[in-house]
Design an enzyme around this catalytic site. Structure first.
Site, short mmCIF file in Angstrom:
data_model
loop_
_atom_site.label_atom_id
_atom_site.label_comp_id
_atom_site.label_asym_id
_atom_site.label_seq_id
_atom_site.Cartn_x
_atom_site.Cartn_y
_atom_site.Cartn_z
N ASP A 329 85.91 73.37 94.77
CA ASP A 329 86.99 72.61 95.28
C ASP A 329 86.30 71.41 95.95
O ASP A 329 85.47 71.20 96.33
CB ASP A 329 88.05 73.52 96.23
CG ASP A 329 89.19 73.06 95.95
OD1 ASP A 329 89.71 71.80 95.60
OD2 ASP A 329 90.21 73.65 96.27
N GLU A 539 99.45 71.58 99.64
CA GLU A 539 98.49 72.04 100.43
C GLU A 539 98.67 72.51 102.08
O GLU A 539 99.93 72.89 102.46
CB GLU A 539 97.16 71.50 100.25
CG GLU A 539 96.75 71.34 98.84
CD GLU A 539 95.38 70.95 98.41
OE1 GLU A 539 94.34 71.27 99.36
OE2 GLU A 539 95.14 70.22 97.52
#
Length: 652
Positions: A329, A539
């Site tokens: 990521d 997020e």
């Protein structure tokens, strides 16, 4: 050859453009390194493994380390790409060539970077990737589809597959061949996450709370990449052609089950629970030929996923026989240590040895390249591990035809945001809406609403005329934006006006009416549509421990619905606390985050189509019950998983 008139002399710049277009069409493969030296890797008629073996044998350590590096668009000049042999480039959320850039500007940018890659000794093409979790969200005027939490409510894998194909060609319209989607957490285009707790800020990226639902929705992988032909090898990376993209299943594994719904937190579960709840969507994604898998920031029982050799190498690569590449990521290696980036050499060592093949290092790429090179040279990381990583990256690049068609052209520009895709998104909105209540006890149902009113109708609420809020996060910017100036689309208010316009019904809009307005004007209105919900987020910024409807939503519901028969349309990425208002409203609709095509909401409110959506996740009564999922011993929801009232199309 005859004499060429001076006016017809082609300038060097024009010649370069001509060459670029020839390469884009696959006519001139010279720029991709398809010279006449007999190298097998340049010959598309050779078997795939022969091409990979031939190219890998020719590569230096520097070239291999470069292939394992993915850097941010802002850093990716042609010189940087050629000097460091960079293998991949990404656009982070909101990272664009220019504000409101048209497809042609994207193509020009990507091709400029590709020119840097193809100028190197071996001419290995660069792979450009971008997030596309509910459409080509970074691109101005792209079609924005409902977020996955809404798509899960459709229970329609074929619809989701068609959406995947539409998103793929819109991304290709901007010259980009690789997307970080879908999300397959139990919560989450491709997110293969399974969202077990709506307090999590990424819950809308998940298709639902049940693994079997998310598994069914991995059909989107086949939409993105194309369907593996009959007789084709199941489980091997596959991209059908130039209208498809390489997909990425994320975030591996268990990010939808973190404690307290906190993003990147610890998932506490036995291996059996991990296999039963969080792993199944990855089985389906791998079988469908997903090209890449992205590792989660989260931990499993205290061990960082980015450093988890057993789950990445032993299970995903060996047990599941995943043949594509594993990518970190965004700055994922940095978070292996606490505090982040405290010992970067250690982070590189742990991440690469765990099995990560490509590292997303948006800005500090020289530190990564120098560190990995040192660790290989001193024997800490064996060359065999590097070769495995590069072999996987090359397999994906060869499979998707990047060596034969490295350059993009502008021939697909008209695909971005085209009407056919907007119609598909509108269909998805209609099918994703969930009707939670329709009429008070003893009264006739309120929905579907009549288009022709005796008086006027009131549309109220902060989200009725707000395109940004109905799109949510990952739209133009990472966190998303409120307002109507970010991209092209139709708000819910616009959709209502269009729906009732032919009937001559007067629509009065008030974004935040007080109680006095409703009392004094109540007799004017046949009914009211109140649209409220969450502001955009993405997020960690979306992690929420109370899950109440943000102000002024509750006051608007009380002010309007206390005096006028009303339907409340809730725009949100997850269930919110609604029990305090449920008795006051005539009807309640979960619209999720519908995207750019708000007309789809009006289509169902006014009965052109019936309500068919079923909850993709449990609707709790209070946050004290969380995490609560179907099948739990103390399951006491306000609306259970799979709930959804249905209506028939109206005869009005």
């Amino acid at each position: 050859m005859g004499v060429v008139p001076a006016a017809a002399v082609v300038t060097a710049a024009a010649a370069a453009v001509v060459l670029l277009r020839l390469c884009a069409c696959g006519v001139a493969a010279v720029a991709a390194g398809a010279g006449g030296d007999g190298a097998k890797y340049k010959d598309p008629t050779q078997p795939l493994n022969a091409r990979i073996d031939d190219l890998l044998r020719r590569m230096t350590l520097a070239e291999k380390v470069g292939q394992m590096s993915q850097i941010e668009r802002e850093m990716a000049t042609p010189d940087v790409i050629s000097n460091y042999f960079i293998g991949s480039v990404l656009s982070g959320g909101g990272s664009v060539p220019a504000a409101n850039a048209p497809p042609e500007a994207w193509v020009e940018m990507v091709n400029g970077m590709q020119g840097g890659a193809l100028s190197t000794r071996l001419g290995i093409p660069v792979l450009y990737g971008i997030d596309a979790v509910h459409g080509h969200g970074n691109a101005y005027k792209a079609t924005i589809f409902p977020h996955n939490v809404g798509l899960g409510c459709t229970r329609d894998p074929e619809l989701v597959k068609r959406i995947g194909a539409a998103v793929a060609v819109e991304v290709r319209a901007t010259g980009i061949p690789y997307i970080f989607a879908p999300c397959v957490a139990e919560k989450s285009l491709i997110c293969v996450q399974v969202c077990r707790d709506p307090r999590w800020g990424r819950c809308y990226e998940s298709f639902g709370e049940r693994p079997e639902l998310v598994q069914n929705m991995t059909s989107i992988v086949s939409g993105f990449q194309g369907e593996i032909p009959a007789g084709g090898r199941k489980g091997a990376p596959f991209v059908a052609g130039q209208r498809n993209v390489a997909a990425c299943a994320k975030h591996y594994v268990g990010d939808g089950g973190t404690a307290g719904g906190i993003n990147a937190n610890d998932t506490v579960a036995t291996f059996h629970e991990l296999l039963a709840v969080h792993m199944p969507p990855y089985y389906n994604a791998v079988i469908r030929g997903v090209s890449t898998v992205m590792v989660s920031y989260s931990t499993w029982n205290g061990v960082k996923m980015h450093a988890h050799h057993f789950l990445i190498t032993d299970f995903l690569k060996k047990q599941l026989r995943f043949r594509g590449f594993v990518i970190s990521d965004y700055q994922g290696l940095d978070f292996i240590t606490d505090p982040e980036h405290a010992d970067y050499l250690l982070s590189i060592k742990l991440g690469i040895l765990a099995g990560i093949d490509m590292v997303m290092i948006p800005f500090n790429y020289t530190e990564f390249i120098d560190g990995l090179t040192l660790l290989v040279q001193n024997g800490t990381i064996p060359m065999s591990r590097v070769d495995d990583a590069v072999r996987r990256i090359l397999r994906v690049k060869f499979t998707m035809g990047l060596f034969e068609n490295p350059y993009a052209d502008t021939g697909l520009a008209g695909e971005l945001g085209k009407q056919e895709h907007r119609d598909l998104a509108r269909e998805a909105v209609r099918k994703s809406l969930v009707l939670l209540k329709n009429g008070k006890p003893g009264d006739r149902p309120l929905l579907p609403l009549p288009k022709k009113a005796h008086g006027s109708i009131l549309v109220a609420g902060s989200h009725a005329d707000d395109l940004g809020s109905q799109c949510g996060g990952w739209t133009i910017t990472w966190q998303g934006l409120t307002g109507n100036n970010l991209t092209a689309g139709t708000t819910i208010l616009d959709g209502i006006k269009r729906a009732v316009g032919p009937a001559g019904t007067d629509v009065v809009y008030a974004d935040n009416p007080d109680a006095g307005f409703a009392r004094e004007n109540g007799a004017r209105f046949d009914y009211a549509v109140v649209v409220v919900g969450e502001a955009p987020y993405a997020e960690t910024a979306g992690d929420n421990t109370n899950l109440t409807i943000p102000a002024p939503g509750p006051a608007i519901i009380q002010n309007v619905c206390g005096s006028i028969r009303c339907v409340v349309v809730l725009v949100s990425g997850r269930p919110l606390v609604v029990e305090p208002y449920i008795d006051a409203v005539e009807a309640l609709v979960a619209a999720w985050l519908p995207g750019t095509e708000g007309q789809g909401v009006a289509d169902v409110l006014f009965g052109d189509y019936g309500f068919t959506g079923k909850l993709s996740r449990t609707w709790f009564r209070s946050v004290e019950q969380l995490a609560m999922n179907a099948g739990d011993a103390h399951y006491d929801p306000l609306f259970p998983f799979g709930f959804g009232l249905e209506t028939q199309p109206s005869m009005y």
